[in-house]
Design a protein around this motif. Structure first.
Motif, PDB file in Angstrom:
ATOM      1  N   VAL A 289       0.838  -1.205   0.000  1.00 55.73           N
ATOM      2  CA  VAL A 289       0.000   0.000   0.000  1.00 55.73           C
ATOM      3  C   VAL A 289       0.870   1.251   0.000  1.00 55.73           C
ATOM      4  O   VAL A 289       0.651   2.193  -0.778  1.00 55.73           O
ATOM      5  N   CYS A 290       1.894   1.270   0.833  1.00 59.49           N
ATOM      6  CA  CYS A 290       2.789   2.432   0.896  1.00 59.49           C
ATOM      7  C   CYS A 290       3.540   2.631  -0.428  1.00 59.49           C
ATOM      8  O   CYS A 290       3.766   3.769  -0.862  1.00 59.49           O
TER       9      CYS A 290
ATOM     10  N   LEU B  86      -9.230   4.665   7.413  1.00 61.82           N
ATOM     11  CA  LEU B  86      -8.419   4.490   8.620  1.00 61.82           C
ATOM     12  C   LEU B  86      -7.360   3.414   8.426  1.00 61.82           C
ATOM     13  O   LEU B  86      -6.231   3.541   8.910  1.00 61.82           O
ATOM     14  N   ALA B  87      -7.725   2.329   7.701  1.00 58.06           N
ATOM     15  CA  ALA B  87      -6.757   1.259   7.445  1.00 58.06           C
ATOM     16  C   ALA B  87      -5.602   1.776   6.581  1.00 58.06           C
ATOM     17  O   ALA B  87      -4.438   1.419   6.803  1.00 58.06           O
ATOM     18  N   ILE B  88      -5.904   2.606   5.585  1.00 58.86           N
ATOM     19  CA  ILE B  88      -4.848   3.191   4.745  1.00 58.86           C
ATOM     20  C   ILE B  88      -3.950   4.106   5.580  1.00 58.86           C
ATOM     21  O   ILE B  88      -2.714   4.086   5.451  1.00 58.86           O
ATOM     22  N   HIS B  89      -4.555   4.903   6.457  1.00 60.04           N
ATOM     23  CA  HIS B  89      -3.765   5.772   7.335  1.00 60.04           C
ATOM     24  C   HIS B  89      -2.852   4.936   8.227  1.00 60.04           C
ATOM     25  O   HIS B  89      -1.671   5.275   8.436  1.00 60.04           O
ATOM     26  N   ASP B  90      -3.393   3.831   8.767  1.00 58.31           N
ATOM     27  CA  ASP B  90      -2.580   2.956   9.621  1.00 58.31           C
ATOM     28  C   ASP B  90      -1.429   2.339   8.836  1.00 58.31           C
ATOM     29  O   ASP B  90      -0.307   2.206   9.356  1.00 58.31           O
ATOM     30  N   ALA B  91      -1.696   1.946   7.579  1.00 59.70           N
ATOM     31  CA  ALA B  91      -0.633   1.378   6.746  1.00 59.70           C
ATOM     32  C   ALA B  91       0.480   2.397   6.537  1.00 59.70           C
ATOM     33  O   ALA B  91       1.674   2.051   6.555  1.00 59.70           O
ATOM     34  N   MET B  92       0.114   3.656   6.367  1.00 55.95           N
ATOM     35  CA  MET B  92       1.109   4.712   6.180  1.00 55.95           C
ATOM     36  C   MET B  92       1.925   4.942   7.450  1.00 55.95           C
ATOM     37  O   MET B  92       3.134   5.192   7.391  1.00 55.95           O
ATOM     38  N   VAL B  93       1.267   4.854   8.581  1.00 57.08           N
ATOM     39  CA  VAL B  93       1.988   4.997   9.853  1.00 57.08           C
ATOM     40  C   VAL B  93       2.961   3.826  10.034  1.00 57.08           C
ATOM     41  O   VAL B  93       4.115   4.005  10.439  1.00 57.08           O
ATOM     42  N   MET B  94       2.512   2.606   9.693  1.00 57.61           N
ATOM     43  CA  MET B  94       3.370   1.428   9.793  1.00 57.61           C
ATOM     44  C   MET B  94       4.555   1.527   8.832  1.00 57.61           C
ATOM     45  O   MET B  94       5.648   1.040   9.119  1.00 57.61           O
ATOM     46  N   GLY B  95       4.340   2.190   7.692  1.00 56.88           N
ATOM     47  CA  GLY B  95       5.403   2.344   6.706  1.00 56.88           C
ATOM     48  C   GLY B  95       6.241   3.593   6.925  1.00 56.88           C
ATOM     49  O   GLY B  95       7.015   3.958   6.015  1.00 56.88           O
ATOM     50  N   LYS B  96       6.051   4.270   8.069  1.00 55.84           N
ATOM     51  CA  LYS B  96       6.833   5.474   8.418  1.00 55.84           C
ATOM     52  C   LYS B  96       6.597   6.628   7.442  1.00 55.84           C
ATOM     53  O   LYS B  96       7.435   7.531   7.322  1.00 55.84           O
ATOM     54  N   MET B  97       5.455   6.616   6.756  1.00 54.69           N
ATOM     55  CA  MET B  97       5.140   7.722   5.856  1.00 54.69           C
ATOM     56  C   MET B  97       4.503   8.886   6.610  1.00 54.69           C
ATOM     57  O   MET B  97       4.437  10.012   6.088  1.00 54.69           O
ATOM     58  N   ALA B  98       4.020   8.627   7.826  1.00 53.95           N
ATOM     59  CA  ALA B  98       3.404   9.665   8.648  1.00 53.95           C
ATOM     60  C   ALA B  98       3.467   9.219  10.101  1.00 53.95           C
ATOM     61  O   ALA B  98       3.427   8.012  10.389  1.00 53.95           O
TER      62      ALA B  98
END
Length: 735
Positions: free
Chosen positions: A677-678, A702-714
């Motif tokens: 996703v990231c 929310l799942a996309i936002h969480d994926a970005m947090v897990m990928g250090k994008m935010a």
């Protein structure tokens, strides 16, 4: 007493003069009709305060019209990505003209009410944009804006009821009634806005009765025969009877199976002239003939046959429970005739849901703007088509029996508007077949199976003499008893027809039908085809449309099977049938997006618009990579278009919630595949979320936002949301 006082006052010249400036213009912009319904509610509220009200579609007025009214109320819904509804876009564009003077609307006093869905990222943007622009042009807000959320536990009513009651109080305070005049109470019926009247018909007494074999019956002028000729739903013409019962004697007057009708005619004429004759001298039965002035002798030539009535099929089609709606095409403006090529169930017979793959073919039609030219039906992914359902004859006959309308059911009618409302001669979006009978209007134009609105109970309470029924109906209409109203209507999905069956004392005059029953609206379906699928290789003047439709069918708390009106219509719609459709454009999916990577999320039939977009991408040589998260219940039952995904060059990750003990949804897969996703987000992908509204779109975001947090994008969800808003276009197609 209050009513008499009001009548005396308004009848006087002084009263009329004082009420002359008491006018409100109510404008609505609506996609599905909800805003139009609320505009009608506001109209009734204002009429009871003795305002002269006019309700208009926003596109039907010019800007200078606003200057002619002391007060204006806008009701508008938000569609797509914060867009203004199609029937308001012309008006909206007129507000955006650069050459408009800054204070051109300084004499306008207005308020607005918006309808939105908080599951969309641009919640109620249309009303906010409209409100701000009106103020920029100098208009003054006379009452605070209201906003409704369809996600509210009480739906639109959750906000609208309190807002409208506050509006009423404000109007009474700021625009008080003259001394001696009081608001019209709820137990006094307002005059209907539209009525039905018998259509003028040819006077048959001035016509000769045609003879099948070249003979003529004598001049009927002296007979004063006025029984009108009416057209039935199957296209045949027949006399309008006061009693529609088909009895056996009618068969005795048919020429069916007659080998030599002319020879028989001569013999029958001779028999009739005999003083010993006891034959029946007409095609129609005695039961019908006795309703005709002049009796049976004036109706037709003698043509008695001796065949047994059992030879003839006399069953009334309306009595057949399995009779399908007639295939008449409604005269819908900007409508297209579509040929149903395929109506195929794609889920197993034993599956809980009936999902259909429909294929429509639309031929070219004459171009209304350029004589001699033909216009080709066209659309793009993200657009929708509207299919117009019909009521089933058995349901219509049930209503006719219940209301006691059999005497007039097959007579032609016309709509009539109140004198003051001359812009619309009939309810908006009502398109009857010319010379429609009452039965045809009920089949094609008025919705008798919808869940009733609160105002329906208020209206029908005037048509019963049963005190208990009247009291109960007014309780359901009371905004303070919302729970009872919900428990009786929405929770069991009780239809208008069932309500009338529950309250058999209600007898609605057929003249008031347009003011009581809602107009039947088209149902909107996203197109599932794009690219090469639009073309018919054998005939380039035909456009193909594919739809993926989940039929609505379920059981309620009453243990009754419920089926959506259009779902029932589509279930029995046979290939080969012609239907009328219209096209709805959505300016949300840009053509340039085909060159960007695609991150798509689509549970169930929400995959339809994504499939259309993927077919478009096939024709783009520089198309970006595509990733689809698809959700369903069972892989073997509802993995739609499974055989196509590889050819469309899309990577599909599935989430079938019922194929294992622990339920899995698309948002779970998104978090599992956070790296992938990231990767797509970093490439500037377009994000598409399609499917049912409600919790799903928000859970996916929310799942996309969480994926970005897990990928250090935010660092957190809020920051991820801001990153997406800057770099990744979002296309939401939820319903």
């Amino acid at each position: 007493m209050a009513s008499e006082l009001n009548d005396d006052y308004t009848a006087s010249g002084d009263g009329a003069a004082k009420l002359e400036n008491r006018r409100i213009l109510i404008l609505y912009g609506s996609e599905t009709g909800n805003s139009q319904d609320l505009a009608g509610d506001i109209e009734r509220l204002a009429e009871r305060l003795h305002f002269n009200t006019h309700v208009r579609e926003m596109n039907d007025v010019e800007l200078n019209t606003l200057l002619q009214y002391p007060l204006i109320i806008f009701v508008i819904s938000t569609t797509g990505q914060g867009e203004v509804p199609k029937n308001a876009r012309k008006f909206w564009k007129s507000l955006l003209r650069k050459r408009l003077p800054p204070n051109c609307l300084q004499l306008v006093n207005f308020t607005t009410f918006g309808l939105g869905d908080s599951s969309y990222s641009k919640y109620n943007w249309a009303v906010r944009k409209l409100h701000k622009r009106l103020e920029q042009l100098g208009a003054t807000e006379f009452f605070p804006r209201g906003e409704a959320d369809e996600r509210h536990q009480d739906g639109i009513d959750g906000t609208f009821l309190s807002w409208s009651l506050s509006l009423r109080s404000h109007l009474l305070k700021e625009y008080p009634l003259p001394v001696g005049l009081s608001p019209i109470p709820l137990d006094v019926q307002l005059p209907p806005k539209f009525t039905l009247e018998l259509a003028p018909t040819m006077d048959l007494s001035d016509e000769l009765m045609p003879d099948r074999d070249g003979y003529q019956v004598g001049n009927l002028k002296s007979a004063n025969l006025t029984s009108p000729i009416v057209k039935s739903s199957n296209g045949y013409h027949h006399p309008a009877h006061h009693d529609q019962t088909l009895d056996e004697k009618a068969a005795l007057f048919s020429h069916a199976d007659t080998p030599n009708p002319e020879q028989l005619e001569q013999a029958l004429r001779a028999e009739r002239m005999s003083i010993n004759s006891n034959s029946y001298p007409a095609r129609l039965s005695e039961q019908t003939a006795k309703q005709i002035q002049g009796g049976i002798d004036i109706l037709d030539r003698p043509n008695v046959l001796r065949d047994h009535p059992s030879k003839y099929l006399l069953e009334d089609p309306s009595s057949c429970k399995d009779a399908l709606p007639p295939s008449d095409l409604l005269p819908i403006p900007r409508g297209w005739v579509a040929h149903l090529r395929e109506n195929r169930r794609v889920t197993p017979i034993n599956h809980w849901q009936d999902v259909r793959h429909l294929v429509l073919e639309v031929p070219t039609q004459p171009n209304s703007n350029r004589r001699g030219d033909k216009e080709l039906f066209s659309y793009v992914p993200g657009d929708a088509v509207l299919i117009y359902p019909k009521n089933f004859p058995a349901d219509v006959q049930t209503l006719i029996d219940l209301m006691g309308w059999n005497d007039v059911a097959d007579m032609p009618f016309e709509h009539r508007a109140r004198q003051q409302d001359v812009l619309y001669s009939k309810p908006k979006n009502c398109y009857p077949i010319p010379n429609s009978t009452l039965r045809e209007l009920l089949i094609h134009n008025y919705d008798i199976t919808a869940i009733p609105k609160r105002v329906f109970f208020q209206d029908i309470a005037f048509y019963t003499d049963d005190p208990m029924h009247q009291e109960r109906l007014r309780e359901f209409a009371n905004p303070g008893l919302s729970d009872e109203f919900y428990d009786y209507t929405s929770r069991p999905r009780r239809s208008i027809l069932e309500v009338l069956q529950d309250f058999p004392s209600v007898k609605i005059p057929y003249q008031h039908l347009p003011s009581i029953f809602p107009v039947m609206r088209g149902r909107e379906y996203s197109v599932a085809s794009g690219g090469q699928l639009l073309r018919n290789e054998q005939n380039l003047e035909i456009t193909r449309i594919e739809l993926l439709v989940a039929l609505v069918k379920y059981k309620t708390v009453l243990r009754k099977t419920r089926q959506g009106l259009c779902s029932r219509y589509l279930e029995f719609l046979r290939p080969g049938t012609n239907i009328m459709i219209t096209h709805r454009e959505y300016d949300t999916l840009e053509a340039s997006w085909t060159r960007r990577p695609l991150l798509a999320i689509a549970p169930g039939t929400g995959v339809a618009p994504i499939r259309a977009h993927l077919w478009d991408r096939i024709d783009e040589s520089q198309a970006g990579d595509a990733l689809l998260f698809f959700g369903g219940r069972n892989r073997n039952a509802d993995f739609y278009f499974q055989e196509e995904w590889e050819d469309l060059r899309v990577k599909v990750l599935t989430a079938f919630s019922r194929d294992q003990e622990e339920k899995i949804y698309v948002q779970d897969r998104i978090r599992e595949q956070w790296q992938l996703v990231c990767e797509f987000i970093q490439k500037g992908c377009v994000i598409c979320i399609c499917g049912s509204s409600g919790k799903m779109p928000e859970a996916v975001k929310l799942a996309i936002h969480d994926a970005m947090v897990m990928g250090k994008m935010a660092p957190d969800r809020e920051a991820a949301k801001q990153v997406l808003a800057r770099n990744n276009p979002l296309w939401e197609e939820v319903w």
